[in-house]
Scaffold this motif. Structure first.
Motif, PDB file in Angstrom:
ATOM      1  N   GLU A 116      -1.299  -2.005   4.524  1.00  0.00           N
ATOM      2  CA  GLU A 116      -1.629  -3.297   5.107  1.00  0.00           C
ATOM      3  C   GLU A 116      -0.341  -3.995   5.531  1.00  0.00           C
ATOM      4  OE1 GLU A 116      -4.442  -7.222   4.334  1.00  0.00           O
ATOM      5  OE2 GLU A 116      -4.057  -5.807   2.708  1.00  0.00           O
ATOM      6  N   SER A 152     -14.973   0.366  10.919  1.00  0.00           N
ATOM      7  CA  SER A 152     -15.195   0.872   9.577  1.00  0.00           C
ATOM      8  C   SER A 152     -16.174   2.031   9.669  1.00  0.00           C
ATOM      9  CB  SER A 152     -15.751  -0.221   8.657  1.00  0.00           C
ATOM     10  OG  SER A 152     -15.930   0.293   7.346  1.00  0.00           O
ATOM     11  N   GLU A 186      -6.412   1.984   6.804  1.00  0.00           N
ATOM     12  CA  GLU A 186      -6.923   2.852   5.754  1.00  0.00           C
ATOM     13  C   GLU A 186      -7.423   4.135   6.414  1.00  0.00           C
ATOM     14  OE1 GLU A 186      -9.860   0.797   3.479  1.00  0.00           O
ATOM     15  OE2 GLU A 186      -8.424  -0.646   2.642  1.00  0.00           O
ATOM     16  N   TYR A 189      -3.720  10.313   4.598  1.00  0.00           N
ATOM     17  CA  TYR A 189      -4.566   9.325   3.948  1.00  0.00           C
ATOM     18  C   TYR A 189      -3.698   8.110   3.624  1.00  0.00           C
ATOM     19  CZ  TYR A 189      -7.559  13.421   3.248  1.00  0.00           C
ATOM     20  OH  TYR A 189      -8.313  14.547   3.450  1.00  0.00           O
ATOM     21  N   SER A 190      -4.227   6.916   3.815  1.00  0.00           N
ATOM     22  CA  SER A 190      -3.399   5.735   3.581  1.00  0.00           C
ATOM     23  C   SER A 190      -4.254   4.534   3.209  1.00  0.00           C
ATOM     24  CB  SER A 190      -2.569   5.398   4.824  1.00  0.00           C
ATOM     25  OG  SER A 190      -3.397   4.864   5.847  1.00  0.00           O
ATOM     26  N   ASN A 191      -3.602   3.545   2.594  1.00  0.00           N
ATOM     27  CA  ASN A 191      -4.204   2.234   2.351  1.00  0.00           C
ATOM     28  C   ASN A 191      -3.188   1.146   2.694  1.00  0.00           C
ATOM     29  OD1 ASN A 191      -2.443   2.627   0.244  1.00  0.00           O
ATOM     30  ND2 ASN A 191      -3.783   1.801  -1.343  1.00  0.00           N
ATOM     31  N   ASP A 235      -8.460   8.169   6.573  1.00  0.00           N
ATOM     32  CA  ASP A 235      -9.110   9.206   5.787  1.00  0.00           C
ATOM     33  C   ASP A 235      -9.011  10.523   6.555  1.00  0.00           C
ATOM     34  OD1 ASP A 235     -10.610  10.562   3.888  1.00  0.00           O
ATOM     35  OD2 ASP A 235     -12.518   9.995   4.811  1.00  0.00           O
ATOM     36  N   ASP A 295       1.586   4.105  -3.947  1.00  0.00           N
ATOM     37  CA  ASP A 295       1.924   2.792  -3.402  1.00  0.00           C
ATOM     38  C   ASP A 295       3.422   2.562  -3.536  1.00  0.00           C
ATOM     39  OD1 ASP A 295      -0.702   2.342  -2.808  1.00  0.00           O
ATOM     40  OD2 ASP A 295      -1.102   1.075  -4.551  1.00  0.00           O
ATOM     41  N   LYS A 305      -4.770  -3.736   8.914  1.00  0.00           N
ATOM     42  CA  LYS A 305      -5.093  -2.827   7.819  1.00  0.00           C
ATOM     43  C   LYS A 305      -5.283  -1.423   8.385  1.00  0.00           C
ATOM     44  CE  LYS A 305      -7.768  -4.230   4.550  1.00  0.00           C
ATOM     45  NZ  LYS A 305      -8.967  -4.669   3.768  1.00  0.00           N
ATOM     46  N   ASP A 361     -14.980   6.388   4.921  1.00  0.00           N
ATOM     47  CA  ASP A 361     -13.909   5.818   4.112  1.00  0.00           C
ATOM     48  C   ASP A 361     -12.730   5.367   4.962  1.00  0.00           C
ATOM     49  OD1 ASP A 361     -15.281   6.251   1.731  1.00  0.00           O
ATOM     50  OD2 ASP A 361     -14.557   8.324   1.582  1.00  0.00           O
ATOM     51  N   GLN A 362     -12.911   5.282   6.248  1.00  0.00           N
ATOM     52  CA  GLN A 362     -11.819   4.907   7.145  1.00  0.00           C
ATOM     53  C   GLN A 362     -12.054   3.487   7.676  1.00  0.00           C
ATOM     54  OE1 GLN A 362      -9.456   7.802   9.509  1.00  0.00           O
ATOM     55  NE2 GLN A 362     -10.742   7.065  11.181  1.00  0.00           N
ATOM     56  N   GLY A 398       0.815  -1.214   0.000  1.00  0.00           N
ATOM     57  CA  GLY A 398       0.000   0.000   0.000  1.00  0.00           C
ATOM     58  C   GLY A 398       0.845   1.260   0.000  1.00  0.00           C
TER      59      GLY A 398
END
Length: 253
Positions: free
Chosen positions: A241, A192, A229, A237-239, A231, A51, A227, A195-196, A40
């Protein structure tokens, strides 16, 4: 005959005392070595996540838990996990981070400093040698720093810090195999919202290495996945893992 009866009485008393002490108060301490693979990326504008190709790292996790029989008062567990890593990428688009702007086709290095601390309050709904189930809440504290560096010009670099507490649901299910010393557990925290999404799951096979009146010692071999993620947590901001196998040991006093 009297000596034999006395010996049986003393043994029974010590066994009852040990059982009562464990029921009244239980202290657990554990450590894990985690072979962590990271995928990510991140940004600080929410529109251009980059990424990176991260290196695999071996990181550590440590925890302590205190259990007691007081009604309505939750048990507590505190766990700290390091997830530092580094990597690189060749940009395909312009990347703004911190106070710098890096153009496309620039080679970029990154250094991720991230630590999570879990403050877990939980209740034991079942607790015996065959099955136990815990349920509660986890206040996961994230503390991180993100660095990006122009690979060809180290004087060009950007840095961002972020931190925050994320409330999460927590549960743990453990089972034991009678008369073998083997067992297994799954444990996780999850949130969850919009978007977070943040999740932290692990599953392991366990083996009781030592069990006596003074101390229990258990080995763990399992897999963990985290994970992150984000927002707009402190502008990040991140994705990201983080996942991989781990080996650990737990001591119960």
């Amino acid at each position: 005959m009297k000596k034999h009866t006395l010996a049986i009485g003393i043994t029974t008393l010590l066994t009852c005392f040990s059982t009562q002490a464990d029921t009244l108060l239980g202290l657990y301490a554990g450590a894990q070595a985690w072979n962590m693979e990271t995928t990510g990326g991140f940004s600080n504008d929410g529109t251009n996540l980059v990424d990176f190709n991260f290196d695999d790292k071996t990181q550590g996790s440590f925890y302590v838990a205190l259990e007691h029989p007081i009604p309505l008062v939750p048990n507590i567990k505190v766990q700290r996990t390091g997830m530092d890593t580094d990597g690189e990428v060749s940009l395909t688009t312009q990347f703004e981070f911190g106070d710098i702007v890096l153009p496309a086709n620039t080679g970029v290095l990154t250094d991720v400093k991230l630590t999570t601390t879990d403050f877990i309050l939980y209740y034991e709904l079942f607790d015996n040698d065959l099955i136990s189930f815990d349920f509660g809440i986890n206040a996961k504290y994230l503390d991180g720093e993100l660095f990006v560096i122009d690979k060809n010009d180290p004087s060009t670099s950007g840095r961002e810090e972020f931190s925050g507490v994320v409330p999460m649901a927590y549960s743990r299910l453990a089972i034991g195999v009678p008369a073998t010393g083997f067992g297994a557990y799954v444990e996780g925290s999850f949130l969850s919202f919009d978007d977070q999404t943040i999740s932290d799951y692990q599953a392991a096979i366990t083996y009781s290495l030592m069990e006596n009146l003074a101390i229990d010692m258990t080995l763990q071999l399992g897999y963990r996945a985290v994970k992150v993620e984000l927002d707009d947590l402190d502008g990040i901001y991140s994705n990201l893992e983080f996942k991989g196998a781990f080996a650990g040991i737990e001591v119960h006093f």
